[in-house]
Design a protein around this motif. Sequence first.
Motif, PDB file in Angstrom:
ATOM      1  N   ARG A 101      47.583  17.101  59.845  1.00 53.93           N
ATOM      2  CA  ARG A 101      46.963  18.107  60.711  1.00 53.93           C
ATOM      3  C   ARG A 101      46.577  19.351  59.914  1.00 53.93           C
ATOM      4  O   ARG A 101      45.465  19.863  60.042  1.00 53.93           O
ATOM      5  CB  ARG A 101      47.920  18.488  61.845  1.00 53.93           C
ATOM      6  N   GLU A 102      47.485  19.822  59.072  1.00 55.03           N
ATOM      7  CA  GLU A 102      47.237  21.037  58.310  1.00 55.03           C
ATOM      8  C   GLU A 102      46.120  20.842  57.289  1.00 55.03           C
ATOM      9  O   GLU A 102      45.298  21.755  57.077  1.00 55.03           O
ATOM     10  CB  GLU A 102      48.522  21.475  57.595  1.00 55.03           C
ATOM     11  N   THR A 103      46.073  19.660  56.670  1.00 53.41           N
ATOM     12  CA  THR A 103      45.042  19.419  55.658  1.00 53.41           C
ATOM     13  C   THR A 103      43.661  19.316  56.296  1.00 53.41           C
ATOM     14  O   THR A 103      42.675  19.844  55.759  1.00 53.41           O
ATOM     15  CB  THR A 103      45.356  18.132  54.870  1.00 53.41           C
ATOM     16  N   VAL A 104      43.573  18.645  57.450  1.00 53.06           N
ATOM     17  CA  VAL A 104      42.288  18.545  58.149  1.00 53.06           C
ATOM     18  C   VAL A 104      41.847  19.919  58.639  1.00 53.06           C
ATOM     19  O   VAL A 104      40.673  20.293  58.515  1.00 53.06           O
ATOM     20  CB  VAL A 104      42.386  17.541  59.318  1.00 53.06           C
ATOM     21  N   GLN A 105      42.776  20.691  59.199  1.00 53.44           N
ATOM     22  CA  GLN A 105      42.411  22.031  59.653  1.00 53.44           C
ATOM     23  C   GLN A 105      42.007  22.914  58.477  1.00 53.44           C
ATOM     24  O   GLN A 105      41.077  23.720  58.575  1.00 53.44           O
ATOM     25  CB  GLN A 105      43.578  22.668  60.410  1.00 53.44           C
ATOM     26  N   GLY A 106      42.702  22.744  57.349  1.00 50.27           N
ATOM     27  CA  GLY A 106      42.323  23.495  56.146  1.00 50.27           C
ATOM     28  C   GLY A 106      40.912  23.151  55.692  1.00 50.27           C
ATOM     29  O   GLY A 106      40.165  24.022  55.238  1.00 50.27           O
ATOM     30  N   LEU A 107      40.540  21.872  55.833  1.00 49.64           N
ATOM     31  CA  LEU A 107      39.176  21.453  55.495  1.00 49.64           C
ATOM     32  C   LEU A 107      38.154  22.181  56.359  1.00 49.64           C
ATOM     33  O   LEU A 107      37.141  22.693  55.850  1.00 49.64           O
ATOM     34  CB  LEU A 107      39.051  19.940  55.685  1.00 49.64           C
TER      35      LEU A 107
END
Length: 247
Positions: free
Chosen positions: A202-208
């Motif tokens: 979740r955090e990596t996709v949101q960071g993207l």
Amino acid sequence: MTTPSQSSQSGQSSQSGRSNGSGRSNGSGEANGSGEADRAARPDRAKQDRSPKQDRSRATRLRLLEAAVACLAEHGWSGSTVTVVAERAGVSRGAAQHHFPTREDLFTAAVEHVAEKRSGALRALTRDLPPPGFARTWVIVEELVDLYTGPLFRAALQLWMAASNEEQLRQRVTALEARVGRETHRMALELLGADERGPGVRETVQGLLDMGRGLGLANLLTDDKARRDGVVEQWARILDDVLRPLR
């Protein structure tokens, strides 16, 4: 014995009876049948009459929405009045206000409309993606970043800036941004085939998506495509490393 007079009267009576019976049956039957057929045909005719008007109304609304996004992206909030949009769409100001009574109605609907179109394009992308792996992740990251480098992002940014100074508009834009953000996040997970319950997903996709916004802001001043391509490739590697154990 029947007299000629009686025979004549009887014949006339019989003919009259047959004539009246036939007339009543045929006349009434044809009239009723015709009336019922006309009544049955009326709704179809009414639908046919309404359909061209509805088509024209939908076409006018679509032209206004697309013209509104183009005006916002090119002229900003202060330069994008209902009159300017109507002229660009080729309709009267009255027609524009018929579809969108207020300026806020027009521009929030316009940004939402283009966001929905973009979501549809992302869904269609699924058919042409490479098999799961780094190449697929890279293509998806590129497409998601492109969300923030086109006219939609420019138009949305103008709305955000205007909303920061107008309380009534702020409430509507905040709600719109929340809906668009949720849908974009959901589409990213769907394209990547990722389960956001996985560690760091979740955090990596949101960071993207947050990184995409930053690149979009930088692109407003200079189109540094070479730098952006390098960032996209590196972020695709980071994301692929997170997703690989979950495949």
